[in-house]
Design a protein around this motif. Structure first.
Motif, mmCIF file in Angstrom:
data_model
loop_
_atom_site.group_PDB
_atom_site.id
_atom_site.type_symbol
_atom_site.label_atom_id
_atom_site.label_comp_id
_atom_site.label_asym_id
_atom_site.label_seq_id
_atom_site.Cartn_x
_atom_site.Cartn_y
_atom_site.Cartn_z
ATOM 1 N N LEU A 58 10.671 59.934 30.264
ATOM 2 C CA LEU A 58 12.122 59.888 30.417
ATOM 3 C C LEU A 58 12.670 61.290 30.665
ATOM 4 O O LEU A 58 13.476 61.495 31.569
ATOM 5 C CB LEU A 58 12.761 59.270 29.172
ATOM 6 N N LEU A 59 12.206 62.260 29.897
ATOM 7 C CA LEU A 59 12.660 63.637 30.076
ATOM 8 C C LEU A 59 12.276 64.177 31.449
ATOM 9 O O LEU A 59 13.079 64.829 32.115
ATOM 10 C CB LEU A 59 12.077 64.524 28.972
ATOM 11 N N ALA A 60 11.061 63.883 31.906
ATOM 12 C CA ALA A 60 10.629 64.328 33.236
ATOM 13 C C ALA A 60 11.501 63.704 34.322
ATOM 14 O O ALA A 60 11.880 64.379 35.292
ATOM 15 C CB ALA A 60 9.161 63.966 33.456
ATOM 16 N N HIS A 61 11.832 62.437 34.168
ATOM 17 C CA HIS A 61 12.688 61.756 35.140
ATOM 18 C C HIS A 61 14.080 62.394 35.176
ATOM 19 O O HIS A 61 14.644 62.619 36.247
ATOM 20 C CB HIS A 61 12.794 60.271 34.796
ATOM 21 N N LEU A 62 14.623 62.707 34.003
ATOM 22 C CA LEU A 62 15.932 63.359 33.934
ATOM 23 C C LEU A 62 15.890 64.743 34.588
ATOM 24 O O LEU A 62 16.837 65.144 35.266
ATOM 25 C CB LEU A 62 16.396 63.481 32.484
ATOM 26 N N HIS A 63 14.785 65.440 34.396
ATOM 27 C CA HIS A 63 14.628 66.766 35.010
ATOM 28 C C HIS A 63 14.625 66.655 36.541
ATOM 29 O O HIS A 63 15.281 67.437 37.227
ATOM 30 C CB HIS A 63 13.338 67.418 34.511
ATOM 31 N N ILE A 64 13.922 65.669 37.067
ATOM 32 C CA ILE A 64 13.883 65.451 38.528
ATOM 33 C C ILE A 64 15.274 65.092 39.038
ATOM 34 O O ILE A 64 15.701 65.588 40.079
ATOM 35 C CB ILE A 64 12.847 64.359 38.877
ATOM 36 N N LEU A 65 15.987 64.216 38.323
ATOM 37 C CA LEU A 65 17.343 63.859 38.740
ATOM 38 C C LEU A 65 18.244 65.088 38.780
ATOM 39 O O LEU A 65 19.037 65.259 39.712
ATOM 40 C CB LEU A 65 17.940 62.822 37.791
ATOM 41 N N LYS A 66 18.109 65.946 37.793
ATOM 42 C CA LYS A 66 18.924 67.154 37.731
ATOM 43 C C LYS A 66 18.596 68.078 38.909
ATOM 44 O O LYS A 66 19.484 68.647 39.540
ATOM 45 C CB LYS A 66 18.715 67.878 36.421
ATOM 46 N N GLN A 67 17.306 68.224 39.221
ATOM 47 C CA GLN A 67 16.909 69.065 40.352
ATOM 48 C C GLN A 67 17.446 68.515 41.657
ATOM 49 O O GLN A 67 17.882 69.268 42.516
ATOM 50 C CB GLN A 67 15.381 69.167 40.430
ATOM 51 N N ASN A 68 17.397 67.211 41.823
ATOM 52 C CA ASN A 68 17.885 66.577 43.048
ATOM 53 C C ASN A 68 19.396 66.772 43.219
ATOM 54 O O ASN A 68 19.892 66.911 44.340
ATOM 55 C CB ASN A 68 17.540 65.097 43.085
ATOM 56 N N GLN A 69 20.130 66.768 42.120
ATOM 57 C CA GLN A 69 21.571 66.967 42.194
ATOM 58 C C GLN A 69 21.915 68.424 42.457
ATOM 59 O O GLN A 69 22.921 68.721 43.092
ATOM 60 C CB GLN A 69 22.240 66.514 40.894
ATOM 61 N N SER A 70 21.076 69.349 41.990
ATOM 62 C CA SER A 70 21.338 70.778 42.153
ATOM 63 C C SER A 70 21.013 71.266 43.552
ATOM 64 O O SER A 70 21.627 72.189 44.052
ATOM 65 C CB SER A 70 20.521 71.587 41.146
#
Length: 71
Positions: A58-70
């Motif tokens: 879950l944390l890894a998925h959230l990290h990827i989502l954050k990178q994609n938004q940035s």
């Protein structure tokens, strides 16, 4: 809005205490009618439930989502 709709649909779902055993035993114990907290969060994020959801996944998925938004 998706989170609120999902909450309404899943309201009353029991906590999957037995499913937590899958993290300390070699058996895949998974309930189709019960969930644990990070499994619910993963469901809201559209991760699906085909594979075992862990707090780390879950944390890894959230990290990827954050990178994609940035970027």
């Amino acid at each position: 809005m998706k989170a609120l709709n999902t909450f309404k649909n899943m309201k009353g779902t029991q906590y999957d205490f037995i499913g937590l055993l899958a993290f300390i035993t070699p058996w895949n114990v998974n309930s189709k009618t019960k969930m644990y907290c990070f499994e619910w969060c993963a469901h809201i994020l559209g991760m699906g439930t085909k594979t075992r959801i862990t707090p780390e996944r879950l944390l890894a998925h959230l990290h990827i989502l954050k990178q994609n938004q940035s970027g």
